[in-house]
Write a protein that holds these residues in place. Structure first.
Motif, PDB file in Angstrom:
ATOM      1  N   GLU A 173      -8.749   1.556  -0.648  1.00  0.00           N
ATOM      2  CA  GLU A 173      -7.246   2.115  -0.658  1.00  0.00           C
ATOM      3  C   GLU A 173      -6.508   1.012  -1.600  1.00  0.00           C
ATOM      4  O   GLU A 173      -5.664   1.716  -2.001  1.00  0.00           O
ATOM      5  CB  GLU A 173      -7.045   1.696   0.779  1.00  0.00           C
ATOM      6  N   VAL A 174      -6.969   0.049  -1.897  1.00  0.00           N
ATOM      7  CA  VAL A 174      -6.357  -0.997  -2.819  1.00  0.00           C
ATOM      8  C   VAL A 174      -6.283  -0.239  -4.354  1.00  0.00           C
ATOM      9  O   VAL A 174      -5.252  -0.193  -4.779  1.00  0.00           O
ATOM     10  CB  VAL A 174      -6.916  -2.304  -2.870  1.00  0.00           C
ATOM     11  N   ASN A 175      -7.235   0.162  -4.744  1.00  0.00           N
ATOM     12  CA  ASN A 175      -7.553   0.654  -5.948  1.00  0.00           C
ATOM     13  C   ASN A 175      -6.897   2.061  -6.304  1.00  0.00           C
ATOM     14  O   ASN A 175      -6.149   2.213  -7.075  1.00  0.00           O
ATOM     15  CB  ASN A 175      -9.105   0.867  -6.235  1.00  0.00           C
ATOM     16  N   TYR A 176      -6.863   2.764  -5.032  1.00  0.00           N
ATOM     17  CA  TYR A 176      -6.252   4.218  -5.202  1.00  0.00           C
ATOM     18  C   TYR A 176      -4.919   4.008  -5.346  1.00  0.00           C
ATOM     19  O   TYR A 176      -4.005   4.712  -6.076  1.00  0.00           O
ATOM     20  CB  TYR A 176      -6.689   5.003  -3.923  1.00  0.00           C
ATOM     21  N   TYR A 177      -4.275   3.205  -4.313  1.00  0.00           N
ATOM     22  CA  TYR A 177      -2.789   3.061  -4.283  1.00  0.00           C
ATOM     23  C   TYR A 177      -2.362   2.324  -5.381  1.00  0.00           C
ATOM     24  O   TYR A 177      -1.143   2.510  -5.887  1.00  0.00           O
ATOM     25  CB  TYR A 177      -2.394   2.509  -2.930  1.00  0.00           C
ATOM     26  N   LEU A 178      -2.870   1.411  -5.750  1.00  0.00           N
ATOM     27  CA  LEU A 178      -2.452   0.457  -7.163  1.00  0.00           C
ATOM     28  C   LEU A 178      -2.267   1.566  -8.226  1.00  0.00           C
ATOM     29  O   LEU A 178      -1.546   1.404  -9.118  1.00  0.00           O
ATOM     30  CB  LEU A 178      -3.451  -0.649  -7.391  1.00  0.00           C
TER      31      LEU A 178
END
Length: 450
Positions: free
Chosen positions: A134-139
């Protein structure tokens, strides 16, 4: 006796089944009351949290409970305020997970279309814990929506590595690669995204455009033509299809593409202007001056300063009033040469003109002739330029050398444009006359094409 016993046993079994069924039925009814129970739990959570926060606005358990509730219910506008408060308190409270708080705050910002705020929170979340999908996707989403595709690409690639089956990741990676101008790399990703979502017109358009940029014009053209009726991407697809047809020398097909695009409903203004501009150019190339002027007038009514529309309007209005000038500027080689011969024949009224040589090149025609009048005879060389540019001294020096080498009495250099000041100075005292646009217009009015 045995029959009676068997009947009694059967009746007992049936009664037992009815009792069990009744209990199950009663359980189902109780289960159906679960939504009310959940509603009661939700109300209880809000009531308890509100009560605690009224006594202590920074009550961490209450804030966490409300944040969890609103986030899970996708009430982003409420959840964002809770996580903003938790982010401010995180440094002094070990029970707060700052990575989770900043991640959720960033996601709320994305959902509320606040990409700049999302980027700030998600960068912090990434620094605290970069191992989560989620961190990588939303960043990546935050970078993408801030048009920073170079930074979005590695985020989406890492998210894809962490969970290649996650919904939407393939498409976002493909779009980021395409918008980051990595056209070749984007193609297999966009194809995979279309396998997952064949009805996604944005992916299809981007794939076609990536093909075009990668030199696969024929394949791209088929997709663009397929997309022409689409209410969202049809206008851009029509523009792209028309541009490919123009490069292929197929102006009639290009006109059809542009006209289809212009018939669609809501068209973005930049696409509308470019469709009319390209259509006008096609019309002019086919000597359909009136239709081309109509397109330019539409552009002029919206954005008068668009590209070179004003100069084109001025030029083609003159052409529309003078069919010979249209032929001079836009005709093929043979028609242009025939018009130049007629100009030479009519240059000296009431004289005998004998054309002895004609030399035709792509943008020029040279005619050598003998002129005989009642008072004098001359050998003269005419050079006609087709392009309406400004001709300089070097061009005239070259022409004067040819006049001298062929031992003609006089030379005429004719252009629909202008000659530079240096060119005019050079011909002073030399047997060369310069004929510019204004004088050429007068000559053309005297000519009748056969």
């Amino acid at each position: 006796m045995s029959v009676i016993i068997a009947v009694i046993v059967c009746l007992a079994v049936i009664a037992l089944l009815l009792v069990v069924g009744g209990k199950k039925s009663g359980g189902a009814k109780k289960g159906r009351g679960g939504s009310g129970s959940r509603s009661k739990n939700r109300a209880q959570i809000i009531r308890d949290a509100t009560k605690k926060l009224s006594h202590d606005p920074h009550n961490i358990p209450a804030l966490l409970a409300l944040g969890e509730l609103y986030y899970n219910e996708h009430l982003w506008d409420k959840a964002i305020n809770i996580y903003n408060e938790l982010a401010n308190l995180a440094a002094g409270h070990h029970e707060i997970d700052p990575a989770m708080v900043y991640l959720r705050h960033g996601i709320c910002c994305i959902k509320l279309k606040r990409p700049q705020d999302a980027l700030k929170s998600l960068v912090v979340a990434y620094k605290l814990d970069s191992s989560k999908y989620e961190v990588n996707y939303y960043l990546g989403r935050a970078c993408y929506e801030n048009n920073d595709f170079e930074k979005a690409i590695p985020c989406f690639k890492k998210a894809y590595t962490l969970d290649s089956e996650a919904t939407g990741i393939v498409g976002m990676l493909g779009l980021a690669l395409y918008k980051g101008k990595k056209y070749k790399e984007s193609l297999p990703i966009l194809r995979k995204a279309l396998d997952e979502d064949p009805q996604n017109k944005e992916m299809l358009f981007c794939m076609a455009d990536a093909m075009q940029e990668g030199g696969m014009g024929n394949k791209a053209l088929k997709i663009f033509m397929h997309l022409r009726p689409d209410p969202v991407f049809g206008a851009k697809a029509s523009l792209s299809a028309g541009n490919i047809h123009v490069r292929m020398g197929q102006n009639e097909e290009a006109i059809q593409d542009y006209e289809i695009g212009l018939k669609l409903g809501e068209i973005p203004q930049d696409t509308l202007l470019e469709l009319n501009y390209r259509l006008a150019k096609c019309y002019f190339s086919m000597n359909k001056v009136a239709q081309g002027l109509g397109c330019l007038s539409k552009i002029n009514s919206i954005t008068p300063s668009y590209k070179d529309v004003n100069s084109l309007l001025s030029r083609y209005k003159e052409l529309n009033q003078n069919s010979n000038l249209q032929t001079y500027l836009n005709s093929g080689t043979s028609e242009f040469a025939a018009l130049c011969r007629n100009i030479v024949n009519s240059y000296y009224p009431h004289s005998f003109v004998k054309i002895t040589d004609v030399e035709v090149q792509q943008d020029t025609v040279e005619i050598l002739c003998e002129i005989e009048t009642a008072k004098w005879e001359d050998t003269e060389l005419f050079r006609f330029y087709k392009n309406a540019s400004t001709l300089g001294e070097l061009t005239i020096r070259n022409f004067h050398s040819k006049v001298r080498d062929r031992k003609v009495d006089r030379g005429f250099c004719i252009t629909p444009g202008l000659f530079s000041e240096e060119a005019h100075k050079y011909v002073e005292g030399r047997p060369v006359d310069l004929v510019e646009k204004e004088q050429l217009m007068r000559l053309l009015k005297k000519v009748t094409l056969k």
